[in-house]
Design an enzyme around this catalytic site. Structure first.
Site, PDB file in Angstrom:
ATOM      1  N   ARG A 163      -8.963   0.924 -13.911  1.00 39.21           N
ATOM      2  CA  ARG A 163      -8.800   1.718 -12.687  1.00 39.21           C
ATOM      3  C   ARG A 163      -9.584   3.038 -12.683  1.00 39.21           C
ATOM      4  O   ARG A 163     -10.153   3.392 -11.642  1.00 39.21           O
ATOM      5  CB  ARG A 163      -7.311   1.974 -12.403  1.00 39.21           C
ATOM      6  CG  ARG A 163      -6.538   0.680 -12.118  1.00 39.21           C
ATOM      7  CD  ARG A 163      -5.113   0.962 -11.684  1.00 39.21           C
ATOM      8  NE  ARG A 163      -5.038   1.413 -10.313  1.00 39.21           N
ATOM      9  CZ  ARG A 163      -4.844   2.649  -9.928  1.00 39.21           C
ATOM     10  NH1 ARG A 163      -4.673   3.603 -10.812  1.00 39.21           N
ATOM     11  NH2 ARG A 163      -4.809   2.962  -8.652  1.00 39.21           N
ATOM     12  N   GLU A 222       5.326  -5.915   1.511  1.00 40.61           N
ATOM     13  CA  GLU A 222       4.589  -6.456   0.357  1.00 40.61           C
ATOM     14  C   GLU A 222       4.221  -5.347  -0.630  1.00 40.61           C
ATOM     15  O   GLU A 222       3.045  -5.122  -0.909  1.00 40.61           O
ATOM     16  CB  GLU A 222       3.311  -7.140   0.840  1.00 40.61           C
ATOM     17  CG  GLU A 222       3.509  -8.253   1.844  1.00 40.61           C
ATOM     18  CD  GLU A 222       2.192  -8.757   2.434  1.00 40.61           C
ATOM     19  OE1 GLU A 222       1.162  -8.066   2.324  1.00 40.61           O
ATOM     20  OE2 GLU A 222       2.198  -9.845   3.016  1.00 40.61           O
ATOM     21  N   PRO A 223       5.207  -4.654  -1.175  1.00 43.03           N
ATOM     22  CA  PRO A 223       4.871  -3.559  -2.088  1.00 43.03           C
ATOM     23  C   PRO A 223       4.360  -4.075  -3.428  1.00 43.03           C
ATOM     24  O   PRO A 223       4.890  -5.045  -3.967  1.00 43.03           O
ATOM     25  CB  PRO A 223       6.208  -2.834  -2.269  1.00 43.03           C
ATOM     26  CG  PRO A 223       7.237  -3.888  -2.028  1.00 43.03           C
ATOM     27  CD  PRO A 223       6.655  -4.843  -1.023  1.00 43.03           C
ATOM     28  N   GLY A 224       3.315  -3.476  -3.928  1.00 42.09           N
ATOM     29  CA  GLY A 224       2.813  -3.808  -5.258  1.00 42.09           C
ATOM     30  C   GLY A 224       2.908  -2.568  -6.136  1.00 42.09           C
ATOM     31  O   GLY A 224       3.849  -2.390  -6.906  1.00 42.09           O
ATOM     32  N   TYR A 280     -11.886   2.843  -9.480  1.00 46.12           N
ATOM     33  CA  TYR A 280     -11.416   3.552  -8.284  1.00 46.12           C
ATOM     34  C   TYR A 280     -11.462   5.075  -8.441  1.00 46.12           C
ATOM     35  O   TYR A 280     -11.004   5.794  -7.556  1.00 46.12           O
ATOM     36  CB  TYR A 280      -9.961   3.170  -7.977  1.00 46.12           C
ATOM     37  CG  TYR A 280      -9.710   1.689  -7.804  1.00 46.12           C
ATOM     38  CD1 TYR A 280     -10.465   0.926  -6.913  1.00 46.12           C
ATOM     39  CD2 TYR A 280      -8.681   1.062  -8.506  1.00 46.12           C
ATOM     40  CE1 TYR A 280     -10.213  -0.414  -6.743  1.00 46.12           C
ATOM     41  CE2 TYR A 280      -8.422  -0.286  -8.338  1.00 46.12           C
ATOM     42  CZ  TYR A 280      -9.196  -1.019  -7.459  1.00 46.12           C
ATOM     43  OH  TYR A 280      -8.933  -2.351  -7.283  1.00 46.12           O
ATOM     44  N   TYR A 322      -2.105  -3.153 -11.412  1.00 44.61           N
ATOM     45  CA  TYR A 322      -3.541  -3.362 -11.565  1.00 44.61           C
ATOM     46  C   TYR A 322      -4.015  -2.865 -12.938  1.00 44.61           C
ATOM     47  O   TYR A 322      -5.124  -2.368 -13.081  1.00 44.61           O
ATOM     48  CB  TYR A 322      -4.310  -2.694 -10.412  1.00 44.61           C
ATOM     49  CG  TYR A 322      -3.726  -3.080  -9.082  1.00 44.61           C
ATOM     50  CD1 TYR A 322      -3.929  -4.361  -8.582  1.00 44.61           C
ATOM     51  CD2 TYR A 322      -2.897  -2.205  -8.373  1.00 44.61           C
ATOM     52  CE1 TYR A 322      -3.348  -4.749  -7.395  1.00 44.61           C
ATOM     53  CE2 TYR A 322      -2.301  -2.595  -7.181  1.00 44.61           C
ATOM     54  CZ  TYR A 322      -2.530  -3.865  -6.702  1.00 44.61           C
ATOM     55  OH  TYR A 322      -1.941  -4.255  -5.528  1.00 44.61           O
ATOM     56  N   CYS A 340     -19.821   0.214 -24.899  1.00 39.15           N
ATOM     57  CA  CYS A 340     -21.136   0.828 -24.736  1.00 39.15           C
ATOM     58  C   CYS A 340     -21.514   0.946 -23.261  1.00 39.15           C
ATOM     59  O   CYS A 340     -22.389   0.244 -22.784  1.00 39.15           O
ATOM     60  CB  CYS A 340     -22.156  -0.019 -25.489  1.00 39.15           C
ATOM     61  SG  CYS A 340     -23.798   0.623 -25.428  1.00 39.15           S
ATOM     62  N   GLY A 373       0.784  -1.235   0.000  1.00 39.91           N
ATOM     63  CA  GLY A 373       0.000   0.000   0.000  1.00 39.91           C
ATOM     64  C   GLY A 373       0.811   1.277   0.000  1.00 39.91           C
ATOM     65  O   GLY A 373       0.245   2.368   0.125  1.00 39.91           O
TER      66      GLY A 373
HETATM   67  C1  LIG Z   1      -2.868  -6.032  -2.718  1.00 42.84           C
HETATM   68  C2  LIG Z   1      -2.027  -6.367  -1.563  1.00 42.84           C
HETATM   69  C3  LIG Z   1      -0.726  -5.845  -1.452  1.00 42.84           C
HETATM   70  C4  LIG Z   1      -0.143  -4.843  -2.432  1.00 42.84           C
HETATM   71  O1  LIG Z   1      -0.765  -3.603  -2.323  1.00 42.84           O
HETATM   72  P1  LIG Z   1      -0.179  -2.343  -3.113  1.00 42.84           P
HETATM   73  O2  LIG Z   1      -1.131  -1.252  -2.818  1.00 42.84           O
HETATM   74  O3  LIG Z   1      -0.178  -2.696  -4.556  1.00 42.84           O
HETATM   75  O4  LIG Z   1       1.182  -2.080  -2.597  1.00 42.84           O
HETATM   76  C5  LIG Z   1       0.043  -6.269  -0.389  1.00 42.84           C
HETATM   77  N1  LIG Z   1      -0.436  -7.146   0.532  1.00 42.84           N
HETATM   78  C6  LIG Z   1      -1.688  -7.657   0.452  1.00 42.84           C
HETATM   79  C7  LIG Z   1      -2.143  -8.612   1.483  1.00 42.84           C
HETATM   80  C8  LIG Z   1      -2.519  -7.280  -0.589  1.00 42.84           C
HETATM   81  O5  LIG Z   1      -3.764  -7.769  -0.648  1.00 42.84           O
END
Ligand SMILES: *Cc1c(COP(=O)(O)O)cnc(C)c1O
Length: 430
Positions: free
Chosen positions: A314, A275-277, A318, A386, A357, A241
């Site tokens: 997105r 856990e960076p995404g 969002y 995403y 549409c 996050g």
């Molecule tokens: C989606 C998710 C992430 C990654 O979140 P980002 O906002 O992309 O960094 C990390 N941990 C868990 C458990 C998630 O569900």
């Protein structure tokens, strides 16, 4: 920071001109920069290098196996939320001991596969799930003792979109932090599963460090208490996050986060898991689309493009901002930075929309853009997280290809789908 830059009015991904890729591969197309992925990963690794840290890149943000492969080769572990993602990670030859598995609805099959793969930690989201893991581990896999982290819900608001808020009490994720001691008291001493870590994940797209600090104070207090109760807590998983620069320089950097987070962990004798995404993947890609038509409706000007909400959902899902700009512009239109309020002499206000549409099929509304015409390429920035992973075949649209740029060369790492792909799983009854 990323490697998408204009040179003489032409957008480049690293050293490759974006229009060159589009001419060869067609549009819409996702174009990734490998250097941007590695730059982001290395910055996080460096920021936390003073404490033992495992970075578990979140596969659901962007999971092409070629990308997972070079991430693994550069020391990344992975955060997965399904056995499908576990399969991807294994195909990428990742070290499965650096895999953490979250998700409120893990099936028995998924749990068994993850135990077999020897993952690092199950991130447990409820008492029933923990009971089930214990029962599977003791009956089906008695020779193995998987490790688990209890996902606690610290009741902290990351102040992001409600759909991406996961650490508040009313959310379906984790167990309330007040209940955590009870869960440990009840299940912490079983022989089948080693419950030895705490997990939190606040939600996505945070813009400040404070929620993490607030959560850390709560988890630190909990960990002290659990240790007093006689439990061994070896790791803290702080989730993902972390902010990404959807607009230039609006998100805290890895150093900004680490400067405040590391001191709170340093003396606790804990391994840290992150856990960076999005903070890794978001700025690694652009989605390039072609202008099909322009039209006027009432007071509004529309730019209709060949990408649609099935390719990148997105904005409608969002309400998220993606900077959009032509890939080829006059020198006077080269944007200094990516900014939602950018307006230059000669830009005009338009809606950028797709062909589906539905009113929700848009990429931008009332957005200032330089004048564009049919067949111009538009780059939708910050599309790496995403983006492709949420793409669908809605309207029987084939999903776009993924292209990886590395220096002065590029590779198609996923082909554009064909019409045959669309119906490949459909069978007529005998
Ligand atoms: C989606 C998710 C992430 C990654 O979140 P980002 O906002 O992309 O960094 C990390 N941990 C868990 C458990 C998630 O569900």
């Amino acid at each position: 920071m990323d490697y998408f830059k204009y040179k003489n009015g032409r957008l480049y991904a690293e050293s490759v001109a974006v229009d060159d890729i589009c001419e060869k591969v067609g549009t819409p197309v996702y174009i990734y920069s490998k250097a941007t992925f590695l730059d982001h990963l290395h910055k996080i690794q460096k920021a936390y290098s003073s404490i033992p840290t495992t970075i578990c890149y979140s596969v659901k943000a962007c999971g092409n196996i070629n990308i997972l492969k070079f991430m693994a080769q550069n020391g990344s572990g992975f955060d997965i939320v399904s056995a499908g993602e576990l399969y991807r990670v294994k195909q990428a030859c990742a070290d499965t001991s650096k895999v953490v598995f979250a998700g409120v609805g893990k099936t028995d099959q998924e749990i068994i596969q993850a135990i077999d793969a020897g993952i690092g930690y199950f991130n447990i989201e409820s008492e029933e799930e923990l009971q089930n893991l214990i029962s599977i581990a003791s009956s089906v896999k008695p020779d193995q003792k998987p490790k688990a982290a209890l996902r606690v819900n610290p009741d902290v608001d990351p102040k992001t979109h409600t759909y991406t808020t996961t650490g508040k009490k009313e959310s379906k994720f984790g167990v309330d932090i007040e209940r955590a001691r009870k869960v440990f008291a009840q299940f912490g001493k079983n022989n089948a599963v080693d419950l030895c870590a705490i997990h939190v994940h606040l939600g996505s797209a945070g813009k400040t460090v404070e929620p993490y600090i607030e959560a850390l104070h709560k988890t630190n207090a909990l960990i002290d208490q659990l240790r007093k109760d006689g439990f061994t807590i070896e790791a803290l998983d702080l989730g993902g996050g972390y902010g990404a620069d959807y607009e230039t320089s609006t998100a805290p950097s890895p150093d900004d986060y680490a400067r405040q987070i590391v001191p709170l962990i340093k003396d606790k004798g804990l391994k840290l898991i992150l856990e960076p995404g999005a903070s890794i993947a978001a700025n690694t890609a652009i989605l390039v689309t072609k202008v099909l038509y322009r039209k006027v409706g009432g007071e509004k000007k529309f730019v209709i493009v060949d990408a649609a909400m099935n390719d990148l959902i997105r904005p409608p899902l969002y309400g998220s901002f993606h900077f959009i700009w032509p890939a080829n512009v006059d020198e006077k239109f080269v944007p200094e930075k990516r900014d939602s309020k950018l307006r230059l002499d000669g830009t005009e206000k338009v809606d950028v929309v797709g062909p589906i549409c539905e009113g929700s099929d848009f990429f931008a509304k009332d957005r200032e853009l330089p004048p564009v015409k049919r067949n111009d390429y538009l780059s939708i920035f910050t599309a790496g997280a995403y983006g492709f992973t949420m793409a669908s075949n809605y309207n029987a649209r084939t999903r776009p290809p993924e292209v990886l740029v590395d220096g002065d060369s590029f590779t198609v790492i996923r082909k554009r789908e064909t019409y045959q792909d669309l119906i490949a799983q459909e069978k007529q009854p005998d």
